[in-house]
Enzyme design. Structure first.
Site, PDB file in Angstrom:
ATOM      1  CB  VAL A  12      -0.963   0.018   1.220  1.00  0.00           C
ATOM      2  CG1 VAL A  12      -1.762   1.316   1.235  1.00  0.00           C
ATOM      3  CG2 VAL A  12      -1.904  -1.182   1.188  1.00  0.00           C
ATOM      4  CG  ASP A  32       9.461  -0.382   5.569  1.00  0.00           C
ATOM      5  OD1 ASP A  32       8.362  -0.482   4.983  1.00  0.00           O
ATOM      6  OD2 ASP A  32       9.904  -1.255   6.356  1.00  0.00           O
ATOM      7  CG  HIS A 174     -11.937  -1.378   6.847  1.00  0.00           C
ATOM      8  ND1 HIS A 174     -12.465  -1.413   5.583  1.00  0.00           N
ATOM      9  CD2 HIS A 174     -10.742  -2.014   6.781  1.00  0.00           C
ATOM     10  CE1 HIS A 174     -11.620  -2.049   4.783  1.00  0.00           C
ATOM     11  NE2 HIS A 174     -10.575  -2.425   5.483  1.00  0.00           N
TER      12      HIS A 174
END
Ligand code: A3D
Length: 305
Positions: A12, A32, A174
């Protein structure tokens, strides 16, 4: 040039970085903990920029200092649920990652708008909101844009119309308890209930809820990322370009829909300040009951941690 930080360079995160760069709206810092993959993807995107000539730059990093000056920080870092892992274990693991990201956002990009993508989404948005201490408009969760897109895509396919001809909202959590708001769904201005049978609508609602799992089942490893990154990009663009568009997002409620101190998916106007306004749409009785149930399911998970 505006600056967008993307935390997590996985499927993503890296695809979102690509969309931001290729739209030409902002430079991107991509962070990251796995340095090599992050640097490799950034290098690849830099080479793509030399083909596409969009003029935006990407900086890979493991150091949060680099996010300084970002208008928007999108948190995509996290783990999916692995076989044998309980939902609670996943919540604990990902909440640690989200808290760490938010502490660093407070330290280095204290004026930014935070968009959370990490699952379980509404719980992570709630944690990010509380950990940040930011004004409520500045912490948003991405899910409703995606769930609405899935609902719209299925209706468009069934009726052979274009997604742009459909007006729809998917609210609530969600997850299994999301609510595609059938009573407010329109196709070329006509109520959905006038153009599709109840059975067909029920099947589309169910398939919308299962869409993520359906994709996971086909991919075998990993989960959806083209539509999730497009959805996060739609929100980033609304903030950077101050579009003030209405879209479904998870945000902290302060009395709207009769709820407080919980992040849950609702339609909202999104602009330069993040959440500009929660939009209260009329709900049928069953939809309203489902929405309350959905909010309660989020509260139950928050209560467990
Ligand atoms: P994936 O491709 O595994 O990428 C996750 C990335 O996070 C990896 O590159 C990791 O190295 C990185 N990471 C892990 N820990 C940290 C840390 N502490 N700091 C920085 N980076 C770290 O996953 P993905 O990109 O497919 O999905 C990312 C998250 O988004 C997951 O939690 C998904 O469940 C979630 N997701 C949510 C939606 C919604 O609609 C809400 C849709 C798709 C994915």
């Amino acid at each position: 040039m505006p600056k967008v930080a993307v935390i997590g360079s996985g499927n993503v995160g890296a695809t979102l970085a690509m969309r931001v760069l290729e739209s030409g709206i902002a430079d991107v810092v991509m962070l990251d903990i796995v340095e090599g993959v992050c640097r490799g993807k950034a290098m690849d995107l830099t080479d793509a920029a030399a083909v596409l000539k969009h003029g935006c730059a990407i900086t890979p990093t493991v150091d949060y200092k680099e996010i300084a000056g970002s208008q928007v920080v999108v948190i995509t870092a996290g783990f999916p649920r692995l076989p044998g892992m309980s939902r609670e274990e996943l919540v604990l693991k990902n909440s640690g990652i989200v808290k760490e990201a938010v502490r660093n956002i407070k330290a280095y990009a204290a004026d930014s708008i935070i968009i959370v993508v990490t699952n379980p989404l509404d719980v992570m948005a709630h944690i990010a909101y509380h950990e940040s201490g930011f004004a409520r408009g500045r912490v948003l969760g991405m899910a409703g844009v995606l769930d609405t897109a899935r609902f719209v895509a299925l209706i468009a396919e069934e009726l052979a119309v274009l997604p742009k001809d459909i007006e729809a909202y998917v609210i609530g959590s969600h997850g299994d308890t999301m609510i595609p708001v059938v009573s407010q769904t329109k196709v070329k201005g006509k109520p959905l209930t006038e153009v599709l049978s109840g059975d067909k609508i029920a099947a589309i609602v169910q398939r919308t809820k299962n869409r993520g799992a359906e994709i996971v089942g086909l991919l075998k490893s990993g989960s959806a990322y083209y539509a999730p990154s497009a959805s996060a990009f739609h929100m980033v663009k609304a903030v950077i370009n101050d579009t003030r568009e209405v879209m479904c997002v998870s945000c902290p409620l302060e009395g709207e829909y009769g709820l407080r101190d919980i992040c849950v998916g609702v339609p909202a106007r999104i602009g330069r300040n993040g959440l500009e306004k929660v939009i209260e749409i009329p709900l049928a009785a069953a939809e309203e009951a489902g929405f309350k149930e959905s909010a309660q399911a989020i509260r139950t998970t928050i209560g467990k941690i």
